[in-house]
Design an enzyme around this catalytic site. Structure first.
Site, mmCIF file in Angstrom:
data_model
loop_
_atom_site.group_PDB
_atom_site.id
_atom_site.type_symbol
_atom_site.label_atom_id
_atom_site.label_comp_id
_atom_site.label_asym_id
_atom_site.label_seq_id
_atom_site.Cartn_x
_atom_site.Cartn_y
_atom_site.Cartn_z
ATOM 1 N N ASN A 97 0.826 -1.214 0.000
ATOM 2 C CA ASN A 97 0.000 0.000 0.000
ATOM 3 C C ASN A 97 0.858 1.261 0.000
ATOM 4 O OD1 ASN A 97 -2.036 -1.799 0.105
ATOM 5 N ND2 ASN A 97 -2.508 -1.518 2.267
ATOM 6 N N HIS A 114 5.850 -0.599 -2.758
ATOM 7 C CA HIS A 114 5.423 0.143 -3.949
ATOM 8 C C HIS A 114 5.471 1.655 -3.772
ATOM 9 C CE1 HIS A 114 3.068 -3.714 -5.326
ATOM 10 N NE2 HIS A 114 4.369 -3.828 -5.450
ATOM 11 N N GLY A 180 -5.391 -9.063 2.767
ATOM 12 C CA GLY A 180 -6.004 -8.186 1.776
ATOM 13 C C GLY A 180 -5.206 -7.934 0.512
ATOM 14 N N SER A 182 -4.681 -9.481 -3.568
ATOM 15 C CA SER A 182 -5.148 -10.443 -4.568
ATOM 16 C C SER A 182 -4.011 -11.376 -4.991
ATOM 17 C CB SER A 182 -5.718 -9.705 -5.786
ATOM 18 O OG SER A 182 -4.743 -8.851 -6.318
HETATM 19 N N1 APR Z 1 -10.161 -7.337 4.439
HETATM 20 C C1 APR Z 1 -9.257 -8.134 3.828
HETATM 21 N N2 APR Z 1 -9.149 -8.265 2.500
HETATM 22 C C2 APR Z 1 -9.989 -7.559 1.730
HETATM 23 C C3 APR Z 1 -10.959 -6.692 2.291
HETATM 24 C C4 APR Z 1 -11.031 -6.605 3.696
HETATM 25 N N3 APR Z 1 -11.924 -5.818 4.321
HETATM 26 N N4 APR Z 1 -11.648 -6.116 1.269
HETATM 27 C C5 APR Z 1 -11.118 -6.588 0.126
HETATM 28 N N5 APR Z 1 -10.121 -7.467 0.393
HETATM 29 C C6 APR Z 1 -9.262 -8.192 -0.557
HETATM 30 C C7 APR Z 1 -9.881 -8.519 -1.899
HETATM 31 O O1 APR Z 1 -10.607 -9.738 -1.827
HETATM 32 C C8 APR Z 1 -8.657 -8.638 -2.811
HETATM 33 O O2 APR Z 1 -8.152 -9.967 -2.818
HETATM 34 O O3 APR Z 1 -8.181 -7.352 -0.870
HETATM 35 C C9 APR Z 1 -7.627 -7.730 -2.134
HETATM 36 C C10 APR Z 1 -7.283 -6.469 -2.911
HETATM 37 O O4 APR Z 1 -6.639 -6.816 -4.109
HETATM 38 P P1 APR Z 1 -6.066 -5.723 -5.098
HETATM 39 O O5 APR Z 1 -7.084 -4.666 -5.325
HETATM 40 O O6 APR Z 1 -5.540 -6.418 -6.293
HETATM 41 O O7 APR Z 1 -4.885 -5.042 -4.251
HETATM 42 P P2 APR Z 1 -3.359 -5.500 -4.062
HETATM 43 O O8 APR Z 1 -3.256 -6.994 -4.018
HETATM 44 O O9 APR Z 1 -2.831 -4.743 -2.928
HETATM 45 O O10 APR Z 1 -2.711 -4.973 -5.412
HETATM 46 C C11 APR Z 1 -1.321 -5.096 -5.582
HETATM 47 O O11 APR Z 1 -1.435 -3.824 -7.591
HETATM 48 O O12 APR Z 1 -1.873 -2.015 -9.074
HETATM 49 C C12 APR Z 1 -1.312 -2.458 -7.984
HETATM 50 O O13 APR Z 1 0.498 -1.288 -7.133
HETATM 51 C C13 APR Z 1 -0.852 -1.616 -6.874
HETATM 52 O O14 APR Z 1 0.033 -2.289 -4.721
HETATM 53 C C14 APR Z 1 -0.959 -2.566 -5.695
HETATM 54 C C15 APR Z 1 -0.765 -3.930 -6.346
#
Ligand code: APR
Length: 236
Positions: A97, A114, A180, A182
């Site tokens: 984040n 990041h 949290g 993906s």
């Molecule tokens: N608690 C836990 N997990 C949650 C919650 C919650 N309340 N709400 C959503 N999620 C989960 C979703 O199910 C999903 O798997 O958080 C995840 C968010 O995934 P992404 O939006 O893909 O975010 P992230 O994995 O951090 O992305 C990685 O991609 O574009 C980029 O640089 C950006 O750092 C980021 C990277």
């Protein structure tokens, strides 16, 4: 079923967080429902080519994100992590984040894979902190160059020093808690496997299954802010 963790049973604890960690604070995720990359095309806002083409447009987009992040507050999950960091000498947060929410909750040992919304950089004069809704300026005060958000965008090289710090902390941990994410963006997506191969107990907190679930002995399909206080028995 949420297990209870006794932090003193572990030598090195890693909290590995993604956008879902901030979701209950109101910061949108990237790929889930209401995710930023469904609303905005990253090729126009989140890569070096976009910045070279139209720096003002990219900076304005990041100002919107900064403004939105500042309207949000850390939640109980962030506070539990910060509290454990105070109590336990070997807690490290490795986050994807860029919103600074862990630090706002009081965490200090945060490895930002990041980058951060709250820094800008000039290729000649380096990185400076810049906290606020609007940037203090779009150009470097010393040379006039456009200031780039100090964020890892799509197609960017990662900062190898930061990745090495994270990888070595993860290789030493005996408790790894993924929250949290993906699990689709590398090299971060490989961290749960590294922790698991090194014998750490791996726990995932995510309402949705992810490619990381296979490396975790405990997969807790609930929201971070609800789970973290229960996981460490800090509900009161
Ligand atoms: N608690 C836990 N997990 C949650 C919650 C919650 N309340 N709400 C959503 N999620 C989960 C979703 O199910 C999903 O798997 O958080 C995840 C968010 O995934 P992404 O939006 O893909 O975010 P992230 O994995 O951090 O992305 C990685 O991609 O574009 C980029 O640089 C950006 O750092 C980021 C990277």
């Amino acid at each position: 079923m949420i297990p209870t963790i006794q932090p003193d049973d572990y030598q090195h604890i890693i909290f590995f967080t993604g956008a879902g960690m901030s979701a209950e604070s109101g910061v949108p995720t990237y790929r889930g429902h209401g995710g930023i990359w469904h609303q905005y095309n990253w090729e126009a806002y989140a890569c070096q080519k976009a910045f070279d083409r139209d720096p003002q447009k990219v900076l304005e987009f990041h100002e919107l994100r900064r403004k939105a992040a500042l309207t949000c507050q850390p939640h109980d999950g962030h506070r539990v992590i910060a509290e454990l960091e105070q109590q336990h000498p070997a807690v490290t947060i490795v986050t994807q984040n860029v919103d600074g929410m862990h630090q706002r909750a009081g965490s200090e040992k945060v490895i930002e894979l990041h980058g951060s919304y709250w820094r800008v950089r000039c290729s000649r004069h380096g990185v400076t902190e810049d906290i606020g809704e609007a940037y203090s300026g779009y150009t470097c005060a010393q040379c006039g160059e456009w200031l780039r958000p100090d964020i890892i965008w799509f197609e960017d090289m990662l900062n190898q020093t930061v990745i090495s710090q994270a990888t070595s902390a993860i290789a030493q941990c005996d408790l790894f808690i993924s929250i949290g994410t993906s699990g689709v963006v590398w090299p971060a997506a490989g961290f749960p496997e590294i922790a698991s191969k090194n014998g750490a107990r791996c726990i995932e907190i995510n309402p949705e299954p992810s490619p990381q679930s296979q490396f975790c002995s405990d997969v807790i399909t609930q929201a971070a802010g609800e789970v973290l206080p229960k996981l460490f028995d800090l509900c009161n």
